[in-house]
Write an enzyme that holds these catalytic residues in place. Structure first.
Site, PDB file in Angstrom:
ATOM      1  NE  ARG A 168      -4.096  -1.818   0.107  1.00  0.00           N
ATOM      2  CZ  ARG A 168      -4.151  -2.936  -0.606  1.00  0.00           C
ATOM      3  NH1 ARG A 168      -3.156  -3.223  -1.428  1.00  0.00           N
ATOM      4  NH2 ARG A 168      -5.171  -3.764  -0.515  1.00  0.00           N
ATOM      5  CB  SER A 217      -9.150  -1.127   3.112  1.00  0.00           C
ATOM      6  OG  SER A 217      -9.675  -2.352   2.645  1.00  0.00           O
ATOM      7  CD  GLU A 299      -5.586   0.310   2.088  1.00  0.00           C
ATOM      8  OE1 GLU A 299      -6.171   0.115   1.009  1.00  0.00           O
ATOM      9  OE2 GLU A 299      -5.372  -0.606   2.907  1.00  0.00           O
TER      10      GLU A 299
END
Length: 309
Positions: A168, A217, A299
């Protein structure tokens, strides 16, 4: 803002950002710049005073824009940066503003499997910058190269080594703007790829609040990798599991809520401020740390100024 270069594109001072954000929150951009094309973007950056910050956006699908807005120039990549070109049997060149889902569908029609992009909200530029992925497949797995423009207006081509792909994240410098990307998939039958995408969409509908305002997310999985989608995938260190264990599924602050359907999805139930969303996220991080000693990492990017700054 003074000393802005001439441009063939559009400059809008104090542009409200909430209507451009998937979460429908955020204060104004000091200046919003929509470049006409690549040459226009390059010329603007070359002539923009070095002390003015630059922040590129796409469709803001992984972004909380704080209530005080964003200082400097926000560059919104739109038409002229959303092309999708099939290069050969396995490779496509896509503009940074091309939507992930559109790329997956166009590639599938050409017999190229980039199906993992079908369920990822947002545009390719953001997917590359954040190394987006799902079910164990990441943008890094398909990345060949990217063209970009540096903050001072130089055109560069980035290799996988330049990107520094990690879970990520990448190491793309602030102010650098990705303009196009070459991706490589696997050659397969178009109908087979279409079915794969349909199955993934159906699975997503059953497990995620797709009808709500969310950025997907909220926190990275503590295990350091995305769900694989396999039946034997362990859930011990998934973000949703540690959030559940801390009793934060369905938790609310103002109009912000951790989704009852998927507790790692932060949603705007209506009327939430950016502060509501960020404060709820921080409360979740605090409760998870108290409960398990695990420090969740955002995130979703949070950018801009707090309302009282």
């Amino acid at each position: 803002m003074k000393n802005l270069p001439e441009t063939r594109g559009t400059l809008t001072p104090n542009r409200p950002m909430a209507d451009l954000s998937w979460l429908r929150v955020g204060g104004p951009a000091e200046v919003l710049f929509q470049p006409a094309d690549l040459d226009d973007l390059q010329s603007f950056l070359q002539n923009l005073p070095a002390d003015i910050p630059v922040f590129p956006i796409g469709v803001c699908s992984n972004l909380i824009i704080r209530d005080g807005g964003i200082r400097g120039v926000v560059v919104r990549m739109g038409r002229g940066f959303n092309g999708i070109e099939i290069l050969d049997d396995t490779r496509v060149r896509v503009g940074c503003a091309a939507l992930d889902a559109h790329v997956a569908r166009k590639a599938a029609a050409a017999g190229i499997d980039l199906a993992f992009l079908r369920t990822i909200p947002g545009a390719i530029g953001g997917a590359v910058k954040m190394n987006a992925g799902c079910y164990g497949v990441y943008t890094a797995d398909a990345f060949v190269s990217a063209d970009a423009i540096t903050r001072d207006g130089q055109r560069v081509t980035l290799t996988p080594d330049d990107m520094g792909f990690a879970y990520r994240s990448t190491n793309i410098p602030d102010g650098m703007i990705i303009t196009s990307v070459v991706l490589q998939g696997i050659a397969d039958d178009p109908e087979t790829i279409e079915q794969k995408m349909t199955d993934a969409l159906e699975k997503r509908e059953k497990t995620q609040p797709t009808k709500e305002r969310s950025c997907g997310s909220t926190f990275r999985n503590p295990a350091g990798f995305s769900s694989t989608g396999r039946a034997d995938d362990t859930h011990d260190l998934k973000a949703w599991k540690v959030i559940d264990d801390a009793g934060m599924r369905g938790a609310m602050i103002g109009g912000a809520q951790m989704s009852p359907m998927h507790s790692n999805f932060l949603i705007n139930k209506g009327g939430a401020s950016a502060a509501d969303l960020e404060n709820l996220g921080e409360e979740v991080r605090k409760k998870v740390f108290q409960n398990s000693g695990i420090e969740l990492v955002w995130e979703i990017m949070r950018v801009g100024e707090f309302a009282n700054e």
